[in-house]
Design a protein around this motif. Structure first.
Motif, PDB file in Angstrom:
ATOM      1  N   TYR A 112      24.905  49.704 -67.781  1.00 16.93           N
ATOM      2  CA  TYR A 112      23.995  48.707 -67.215  1.00 16.93           C
ATOM      3  C   TYR A 112      23.243  49.283 -66.015  1.00 16.93           C
ATOM      4  O   TYR A 112      22.016  49.151 -65.913  1.00 16.93           O
ATOM      5  CB  TYR A 112      24.793  47.471 -66.805  1.00 16.93           C
ATOM      6  CG  TYR A 112      23.996  46.481 -65.987  1.00 16.93           C
ATOM      7  CD1 TYR A 112      23.149  45.574 -66.602  1.00 16.93           C
ATOM      8  CD2 TYR A 112      24.086  46.468 -64.591  1.00 16.93           C
ATOM      9  CE1 TYR A 112      22.415  44.665 -65.847  1.00 16.93           C
ATOM     10  CE2 TYR A 112      23.360  45.573 -63.837  1.00 16.93           C
ATOM     11  CZ  TYR A 112      22.524  44.665 -64.466  1.00 16.93           C
ATOM     12  OH  TYR A 112      21.788  43.781 -63.719  1.00 16.93           O
ATOM     13  N   TYR A 113      23.938  49.947 -65.128  1.00 18.48           N
ATOM     14  CA  TYR A 113      23.293  50.491 -63.927  1.00 18.48           C
ATOM     15  C   TYR A 113      22.391  51.685 -64.266  1.00 18.48           C
ATOM     16  O   TYR A 113      21.365  51.894 -63.611  1.00 18.48           O
ATOM     17  CB  TYR A 113      24.345  50.871 -62.888  1.00 18.48           C
ATOM     18  CG  TYR A 113      24.964  49.659 -62.246  1.00 18.48           C
ATOM     19  CD1 TYR A 113      24.217  48.838 -61.399  1.00 18.48           C
ATOM     20  CD2 TYR A 113      26.279  49.289 -62.504  1.00 18.48           C
ATOM     21  CE1 TYR A 113      24.765  47.707 -60.819  1.00 18.48           C
ATOM     22  CE2 TYR A 113      26.838  48.158 -61.931  1.00 18.48           C
ATOM     23  CZ  TYR A 113      26.081  47.373 -61.091  1.00 18.48           C
ATOM     24  OH  TYR A 113      26.620  46.245 -60.529  1.00 18.48           O
ATOM     25  N   ILE A 114      22.738  52.432 -65.295  1.00 16.61           N
ATOM     26  CA  ILE A 114      21.866  53.527 -65.734  1.00 16.61           C
ATOM     27  C   ILE A 114      20.547  52.973 -66.277  1.00 16.61           C
ATOM     28  O   ILE A 114      19.469  53.502 -65.995  1.00 16.61           O
ATOM     29  CB  ILE A 114      22.581  54.387 -66.796  1.00 16.61           C
ATOM     30  CG1 ILE A 114      23.751  55.132 -66.156  1.00 16.61           C
ATOM     31  CG2 ILE A 114      21.613  55.375 -67.451  1.00 16.61           C
ATOM     32  CD1 ILE A 114      24.694  55.765 -67.158  1.00 16.61           C
ATOM     33  N   ILE A 115      20.628  51.875 -67.011  1.00 21.64           N
ATOM     34  CA  ILE A 115      19.421  51.232 -67.536  1.00 21.64           C
ATOM     35  C   ILE A 115      18.576  50.651 -66.406  1.00 21.64           C
ATOM     36  O   ILE A 115      17.332  50.720 -66.437  1.00 21.64           O
ATOM     37  CB  ILE A 115      19.786  50.152 -68.566  1.00 21.64           C
ATOM     38  CG1 ILE A 115      20.321  50.800 -69.846  1.00 21.64           C
ATOM     39  CG2 ILE A 115      18.591  49.278 -68.899  1.00 21.64           C
ATOM     40  CD1 ILE A 115      19.333  51.740 -70.510  1.00 21.64           C
ATOM     41  N   GLN A 116      19.228  50.101 -65.389  1.00 18.75           N
ATOM     42  CA  GLN A 116      18.476  49.585 -64.244  1.00 18.75           C
ATOM     43  C   GLN A 116      17.725  50.725 -63.536  1.00 18.75           C
ATOM     44  O   GLN A 116      16.575  50.558 -63.114  1.00 18.75           O
ATOM     45  CB  GLN A 116      19.422  48.880 -63.272  1.00 18.75           C
ATOM     46  CG  GLN A 116      20.028  47.589 -63.814  1.00 18.75           C
ATOM     47  CD  GLN A 116      18.975  46.557 -64.167  1.00 18.75           C
ATOM     48  OE1 GLN A 116      18.005  46.360 -63.438  1.00 18.75           O
ATOM     49  NE2 GLN A 116      19.166  45.894 -65.303  1.00 18.75           N
TER      50      GLN A 116
END
Length: 393
Positions: free
Chosen positions: A116-120
């Motif tokens: 999720y944080y990589i996509i953000q």
């Protein structure tokens, strides 16, 4: 629009088998009549390959392509394979219609929260996080070079290689309305592949196979998610797992994985063909946050009437780069795709591995094209008549 004109045509209708996302060898015999099973043609194709003497041509009896001119039968058959595999493949899973919301990390696996944080970070790197409103639609044009396949055939201890590395140049135009409406026209060496989706039905038309509807859940066009539409790419990886890190070239990358679930995969089965898995991996640069490599693997099992089982594994890996600012969003403008089709059996010593390449470059990207609406993405009328095998012009 060009896509509107195609609705007036009367095309041949046949269900889209899972291997349509991989090789689809000639479906017509010399009299121009349709054959019942593409899998029979595929077996014949590889049977011819094994019987060809070194230096000979395995495609002397292949039917001609439209607009082929003086191109040799071997090159024509190679072009069919190239367009079948690299023309307009689909991603493994649908794109979520819901925006990516804030993740509550309680009781969430670390692999999911990391993804999720990589996509953000990816959305921030491409500039999408700063966009107040989403683009209503997108137009893209570009050029491609398809490099003909090389086939390695193994029968026990002997291995021989066939084919050449000569290529064909072409071009494409694509329209998209977020999230699931798209239209693609790809022309290479006088042969055109037309494909599209109205958000419910994805379909494809080739000169040698006619029009086909894709089975299973609605899935996005792979060309769209390999750097052309960052928000669609982010939505596709919204529920991904982070597998760790891997170095791609000079970049250390985070590796994200999404896969079609068993129920969705079973919906794509047809006749003797059974889709086993379809998995997509995205490699996001730790330095820039951008998607720089993408690979998917598609495995199909085919049961024949002789009670032997043949597996087809299609792997497509794409290097993505040359990101440029278009209205505040970084869009990838070039890349290189290498596809491998591996055929093997459960008991047979024979197997073959076919390799092909595509080099692509984007010339133009335009957001919010005036006049583009959902009417531009209506499928051909014949696609709705799945019971009709052949429609007369």
């Amino acid at each position: 629009m060009a896509s509107r004109g195609h609705r007036k045509q009367r095309w041949c209708v046949q269900q889209l088998t899972p291997l349509m996302e991989g090789p689809d060898f000639g479906m017509e015999n010399q009299d121009g009549n349709k054959k019942e099973s593409s899998w029979e043609i595929i077996r014949e194709w590889f049977g011819m390959e094994r019987s060809v003497p070194p230096g000979g041509s395995s495609f002397s009896s292949s039917p001609p392509l439209y607009g082929s001119g003086n191109v040799s039968p071997a090159k024509m058959q190679d072009l069919r394979l190239l367009l079948g595999v690299l023309g307009c493949p689909l991603a493994p899973i649908p794109i979520s219609n819901k925006p990516i919301s804030h993740l509550h990390i309680k009781d969430i696996p670390i692999e999911t929260s990391a993804a999720y944080y990589i996509i953000q970070q990816y959305l921030a790197a491409t500039g999408c996080s700063k966009q107040q409103t989403c683009a209503k639609n997108m137009y893209t044009s570009g050029v491609v070079k398809l490099i003909r396949c090389e086939t390695e055939i193994s029968s026990g201890k002997s291995v021989r290689t066939m084919g050449s590395r000569s290529g064909e140049n072409g071009c494409f135009v694509m329209w998209q309305m977020s999230p699931g409406m798209w239209s693609l026209e790809l022309s290479v060496a006088g042969n055109k592949v037309v494909a599209g989706s109205d958000g419910n039905i994805a379909w494809r038309h080739t000169p040698w196979l006619g029009t086909h509807a894709a089975k299973g859940p609605q899935r996005p066009l792979r060309r769209i998610i390999q750097g052309l539409d960052p928000k669609s790419t982010a939505s596709l990886f919204a529920k991904a797992q982070c597998l760790g890190e891997k170095r791609i070239g000079d970049d250390d990358c985070f590796v994200l994985k999404v896969a079609a679930d068993r129920a969705a995969v079973m919906e794509r089965n047809e006749g003797p063909a059974e889709v086993i898995r379809h998995v997509l991996y995205g490699y996001f640069s730790q330095k820039s946050g951008l998607l720089i490599y993408m690979e998917d693997s598609h495995l199909t099992r085919v049961h024949s009437t002789e009670n032997d089982t043949v597996y087809w594994e299609t792997t497509i890996g794409s290097s993505i780069g040359d990101y440029r600012d278009v209205d505040g969003v970084l869009i990838a403008h070039q890349g290189r795709t290498v596809a491998t089709v591996f055929r093997f059996g459960e008991t047979s010593m024979h197997h073959s591995r076919t390799r092909m390449e595509e080099i692509w470059r984007i010339h133009d990207v335009v957001f919010n094209v005036p006049g583009l609406s959902y009417h531009s993405f209506i499928p051909p009328a014949d696609i709705f008549d799945t019971e009709q095998k052949l429609v007369s012009p």
